[in-house]
Design a protein around this motif. Structure first.
Motif, PDB file in Angstrom:
ATOM      1  N   LYS A  12      16.937 -20.945 -12.811  1.00 58.30           N
ATOM      2  CA  LYS A  12      15.482 -21.376 -13.296  1.00 58.30           C
ATOM      3  C   LYS A  12      14.508 -21.176 -12.662  1.00 58.30           C
ATOM      4  N   PHE A  13      13.328 -21.035 -12.223  1.00 60.15           N
ATOM      5  CA  PHE A  13      12.675 -21.004 -11.403  1.00 60.15           C
ATOM      6  C   PHE A  13      11.037 -21.561 -11.748  1.00 60.15           C
ATOM      7  N   SER A  24      18.006 -14.316 -16.667  1.00 62.93           N
ATOM      8  CA  SER A  24      20.175 -13.936 -16.231  1.00 62.93           C
ATOM      9  C   SER A  24      20.187 -13.286 -15.326  1.00 62.93           C
ATOM     10  N   ILE A  25      21.147 -12.689 -15.132  1.00 64.19           N
ATOM     11  CA  ILE A  25      21.529 -11.948 -14.379  1.00 64.19           C
ATOM     12  C   ILE A  25      23.269 -11.661 -14.931  1.00 64.19           C
ATOM     13  N   ALA A  40      21.333 -17.941  -1.949  1.00 64.58           N
ATOM     14  CA  ALA A  40      20.514 -16.389  -2.399  1.00 64.58           C
ATOM     15  C   ALA A  40      18.849 -16.929  -3.250  1.00 64.58           C
ATOM     16  N   LEU A  41      19.108 -18.045  -3.441  1.00 66.69           N
ATOM     17  CA  LEU A  41      18.410 -18.042  -4.985  1.00 66.69           C
ATOM     18  C   LEU A  41      16.693 -18.674  -4.644  1.00 66.69           C
ATOM     19  N   GLU A  42      17.245 -19.618  -3.274  1.00 68.18           N
ATOM     20  CA  GLU A  42      16.098 -19.749  -1.356  1.00 68.18           C
ATOM     21  C   GLU A  42      15.785 -18.946  -1.275  1.00 68.18           C
ATOM     22  N   LYS A  43      16.388 -18.157  -1.204  1.00 68.01           N
ATOM     23  CA  LYS A  43      15.576 -16.726  -0.568  1.00 68.01           C
ATOM     24  C   LYS A  43      15.339 -16.251  -1.401  1.00 68.01           C
ATOM     25  N   LEU A  44      14.904 -15.620  -2.131  1.00 67.44           N
ATOM     26  CA  LEU A  44      14.605 -14.896  -3.194  1.00 67.44           C
ATOM     27  C   LEU A  44      13.065 -15.981  -3.497  1.00 67.44           C
ATOM     28  N   ALA A  45      13.246 -17.725  -3.458  1.00 69.54           N
ATOM     29  CA  ALA A  45      12.023 -18.203  -3.040  1.00 69.54           C
ATOM     30  C   ALA A  45      11.250 -17.999  -2.166  1.00 69.54           C
ATOM     31  N   VAL A  55       0.632 -14.975 -10.247  1.00 63.03           N
ATOM     32  CA  VAL A  55       1.105 -16.193 -10.451  1.00 63.03           C
ATOM     33  C   VAL A  55       2.677 -15.742  -9.679  1.00 63.03           C
ATOM     34  N   GLY A  56       3.054 -16.837  -8.725  1.00 67.43           N
ATOM     35  CA  GLY A  56       3.974 -16.016  -8.053  1.00 67.43           C
ATOM     36  C   GLY A  56       5.159 -16.663  -8.992  1.00 67.43           C
ATOM     37  N   SER A  57       6.437 -15.999  -9.219  1.00 68.99           N
ATOM     38  CA  SER A  57       7.500 -16.422 -10.137  1.00 68.99           C
ATOM     39  C   SER A  57       8.696 -17.136  -9.555  1.00 68.99           C
ATOM     40  N   PHE A  58       8.747 -16.352  -8.551  1.00 67.77           N
ATOM     41  CA  PHE A  58       9.839 -17.507  -7.556  1.00 67.77           C
ATOM     42  C   PHE A  58       9.234 -18.352  -6.300  1.00 67.77           C
ATOM     43  N   LYS A  59       8.652 -19.580  -6.883  1.00 63.66           N
ATOM     44  CA  LYS A  59       8.467 -20.663  -5.800  1.00 63.66           C
ATOM     45  C   LYS A  59       9.376 -21.751  -5.420  1.00 63.66           C
ATOM     46  N   LYS A  60       9.964 -22.176  -6.258  1.00 63.78           N
ATOM     47  CA  LYS A  60      10.809 -22.836  -6.300  1.00 63.78           C
ATOM     48  C   LYS A  60      12.047 -22.737  -6.747  1.00 63.78           C
ATOM     49  N   ALA A  61      13.960 -23.173  -6.221  1.00 60.72           N
ATOM     50  CA  ALA A  61      14.739 -22.613  -7.380  1.00 60.72           C
ATOM     51  C   ALA A  61      15.163 -24.114  -7.913  1.00 60.72           C
TER      52      ALA A  61
END
Length: 174
Positions: A12-13, A24-25, A40-45, A55-61
């Protein structure tokens, strides 16, 4: 009977517009620690690569959970050994036994609860009456029971049965 174990990481982001983005992965490496997954999730953000309509999809994990499932295979047209065993089990169960009739009055006999933990998500729980074993319901009865308790064309994200309670996670009005 064959048991196939699967897992997936439900993520969830928060998007740049404040709404939630879920995905999901599947078949996650089980050796990864929760800290490694969070990093890893924080790097993606931070990378901020994914955008749709500005609209950015991954702003915050916001969250991640590991969901493990076990599928039990009873029949596979390409597995003669599995199918022979399934037929033998069915014959043993049905020998001299009559099908048990299950009568449930909908909605009078059910306990139905719903909660809205966050915008756009509805968790609906449908509890069967005491003394009713969900295993006594055939597929048609289960489908009829669930469809009677749901709105038309629901968007079900996840569903499971635990004890005698069906839990359904619905996506509503995004």
């Amino acid at each position: 009977m064959k048991k196939l174990k699967k897992n997936r990481l439900a993520l969830k982001f928060e998007k740049s517009n404040g709404k939630l983005h879920r995905f999901s992965i599947r078949n996650l490496n089980q050796e990864l620690s929760p800290e490694a997954i969070k990093a890893a999730l924080e790097k993606l953000a931070i990378v901020d690569l994914f955008e749709k309509d500005g609209v950015g999809s991954f702003k915050k994990a916001v969250g991640a959970k590991l969901i493990e499932t076990t599928d039990t295979m009873f029949y596979d047209e390409n597995d003669e050994e599995l199918n022979t065993a399934a037929l033998q089990r069915a014959a043993a169960l049905n020998h001299g036994a009559e099908k048990k009739e299950v009568l449930i009055r909908i909605p009078e006999d059910l306990i139905i609860t719903a909660e809205n933990p966050e915008p756009g998500i509805l968790i609906r729980k449908i509890e069967l009456p005491a003394g009713i074993d969900p295993q006594d319901l055939d597929d048609e009865q289960t489908a009829s029971l669930l469809s009677a308790c749901l709105p038309e064309n629901p968007q079900i994200e996840d569903a499971w049965l635990e004890d005698n309670v069906f839990t359904l996670i619905e996506i509503i009005d995004r």
